[in-house]
Write a protein that holds these residues in place. Sequence first.
Motif, PDB file in Angstrom:
ATOM      1  N   ALA A 184      44.250  86.651  -5.036  1.00  0.00           N
ATOM      2  CA  ALA A 184      43.022  87.354  -5.421  1.00  0.00           C
ATOM      3  C   ALA A 184      42.401  88.154  -4.276  1.00  0.00           C
ATOM      4  O   ALA A 184      41.191  88.140  -4.074  1.00  0.00           O
ATOM      5  N   ASN A 185      43.249  88.858  -3.536  1.00  0.00           N
ATOM      6  CA  ASN A 185      42.789  89.742  -2.459  1.00  0.00           C
ATOM      7  C   ASN A 185      42.142  89.011  -1.280  1.00  0.00           C
ATOM      8  O   ASN A 185      41.515  89.659  -0.438  1.00  0.00           O
ATOM      9  N   SER A 186      42.303  87.701  -1.201  1.00  0.00           N
ATOM     10  CA  SER A 186      41.684  86.961  -0.094  1.00  0.00           C
ATOM     11  C   SER A 186      42.147  87.470   1.261  1.00  0.00           C
ATOM     12  O   SER A 186      41.395  87.459   2.241  1.00  0.00           O
ATOM     13  N   LEU A 187      43.390  87.938   1.326  1.00  0.00           N
ATOM     14  CA  LEU A 187      43.935  88.441   2.588  1.00  0.00           C
ATOM     15  C   LEU A 187      43.156  89.645   3.101  1.00  0.00           C
ATOM     16  O   LEU A 187      43.099  89.887   4.315  1.00  0.00           O
ATOM     17  N   LEU A 188      42.519  90.382   2.207  1.00  0.00           N
ATOM     18  CA  LEU A 188      41.889  91.648   2.581  1.00  0.00           C
ATOM     19  C   LEU A 188      40.557  91.473   3.299  1.00  0.00           C
ATOM     20  O   LEU A 188      39.939  92.454   3.719  1.00  0.00           O
ATOM     21  N   HIS A 189      40.119  90.220   3.453  1.00  0.00           N
ATOM     22  CA  HIS A 189      38.953  89.958   4.298  1.00  0.00           C
ATOM     23  C   HIS A 189      39.319  90.021   5.784  1.00  0.00           C
ATOM     24  O   HIS A 189      38.426  90.006   6.641  1.00  0.00           O
ATOM     25  N   LEU A 190      40.596  90.064   6.088  1.00  0.00           N
ATOM     26  CA  LEU A 190      41.066  90.229   7.468  1.00  0.00           C
ATOM     27  C   LEU A 190      41.296  91.721   7.689  1.00  0.00           C
ATOM     28  O   LEU A 190      42.161  92.318   7.061  1.00  0.00           O
ATOM     29  N   HIS A 191      40.531  92.310   8.584  1.00  0.00           N
ATOM     30  CA  HIS A 191      40.540  93.770   8.725  1.00  0.00           C
ATOM     31  C   HIS A 191      41.462  94.263   9.826  1.00  0.00           C
ATOM     32  O   HIS A 191      41.983  95.374   9.755  1.00  0.00           O
ATOM     33  N   GLU A 192      41.649  93.481  10.870  1.00  0.00           N
ATOM     34  CA  GLU A 192      42.454  93.915  12.009  1.00  0.00           C
ATOM     35  C   GLU A 192      43.908  93.473  11.834  1.00  0.00           C
ATOM     36  O   GLU A 192      44.187  92.376  11.317  1.00  0.00           O
ATOM     37  N   ALA A 193      44.827  94.309  12.293  1.00  0.00           N
ATOM     38  CA  ALA A 193      46.248  93.962  12.205  1.00  0.00           C
ATOM     39  C   ALA A 193      46.538  92.650  12.927  1.00  0.00           C
ATOM     40  O   ALA A 193      47.330  91.830  12.442  1.00  0.00           O
ATOM     41  N   ASP A 194      45.901  92.434  14.069  1.00  0.00           N
ATOM     42  CA  ASP A 194      46.120  91.191  14.818  1.00  0.00           C
ATOM     43  C   ASP A 194      45.701  89.969  14.000  1.00  0.00           C
ATOM     44  O   ASP A 194      46.347  88.909  14.079  1.00  0.00           O
ATOM     45  N   ASP A 195      44.616  90.100  13.222  1.00  0.00           N
ATOM     46  CA  ASP A 195      44.161  88.978  12.404  1.00  0.00           C
ATOM     47  C   ASP A 195      45.139  88.703  11.260  1.00  0.00           C
ATOM     48  O   ASP A 195      45.409  87.547  10.913  1.00  0.00           O
ATOM     49  N   LEU A 196      45.655  89.754  10.669  1.00  0.00           N
ATOM     50  CA  LEU A 196      46.642  89.581   9.598  1.00  0.00           C
ATOM     51  C   LEU A 196      47.909  88.913  10.122  1.00  0.00           C
ATOM     52  O   LEU A 196      48.449  87.994   9.491  1.00  0.00           O
ATOM     53  N   VAL A 197      48.374  89.356  11.280  1.00  0.00           N
ATOM     54  CA  VAL A 197      49.571  88.751  11.868  1.00  0.00           C
ATOM     55  C   VAL A 197      49.296  87.291  12.237  1.00  0.00           C
ATOM     56  O   VAL A 197      50.151  86.408  12.025  1.00  0.00           O
ATOM     57  N   ALA A 198      48.099  87.004  12.764  1.00  0.00           N
ATOM     58  CA  ALA A 198      47.744  85.618  13.096  1.00  0.00           C
ATOM     59  C   ALA A 198      47.758  84.741  11.850  1.00  0.00           C
ATOM     60  O   ALA A 198      48.211  83.589  11.890  1.00  0.00           O
TER      61      ALA A 198
END
Length: 257
Positions: A105-119
């Motif tokens: 449900a788009n929860s991933l999209l609360h992470l805005h920076e590429a580093d946060d997504l990779v983390a």
Amino acid sequence: MSEQFYADAQLYDRLFPGGEEALAFYRAEADRQGGSVLELGCGTGHKLIPIASDGHPCTGLELSPAMLAEARRKADERGVAVEWLQGDMRRLELGRTFDLVLIAANSLLHLHEADDLVACFRTVRRHLAPGARLVLDVFNPSVHLLAQADGVRRRRDALSFMDPDRGVVHVDVEERYDAAAQVTRGTWFFSADGEADFVVAPLEMRSIFPQELPLLLALGGLRAVERFGDWSRGPLTAAAAIQVYVCTPDGPGSAGP
């Protein structure tokens, strides 16, 4: 995370009451994979509580205390056992692994920076058991719709809902798209008869494009083995509203498609 937007968990559930096709998809994935399930950004338990009721040992991680409290209340009301944890999906060390990890449900999209997504993806990688999978969904960005995020407040009639105390609640949204950051920065206004703007909440969501997400997954030690554009497992096309990914750990010994 846009904390204020999730401060009233029951209001959130009335705003987004559906998602039955998505729920059926995730329940089927849990049955297909078997074993234990971890959901990151579990919200009020819309998906995890039914999965737990199907007999899967479930753990839910959520950053918002209000959403987590509502998830606990709903699970207790249904007599379903779920382990609920408050925490950040970028920084999680549970010391155990799971057979299936969900980010729905788009929860991933609360992470805005590429580093946060990779983390986040590296966190998932550490918590995957042998043969385990990550399943996630995010919206498929529409350049046309992003261009319409021009800062003008507009009524979203499709989002109107009934509140037991206030009657019909109307939703207005004002958004601007920051193309450099790939983030839509919005303000949501909730109004009822005689009670204009009783909630005004900011909401910021990142866009992740279909050519970008596999690269971010790879940096996190994961690879996509299936990719869909709808809940019936149709192909991901330019016209698809969503992106659904099934992923495994990358490297030697990883499961294939």
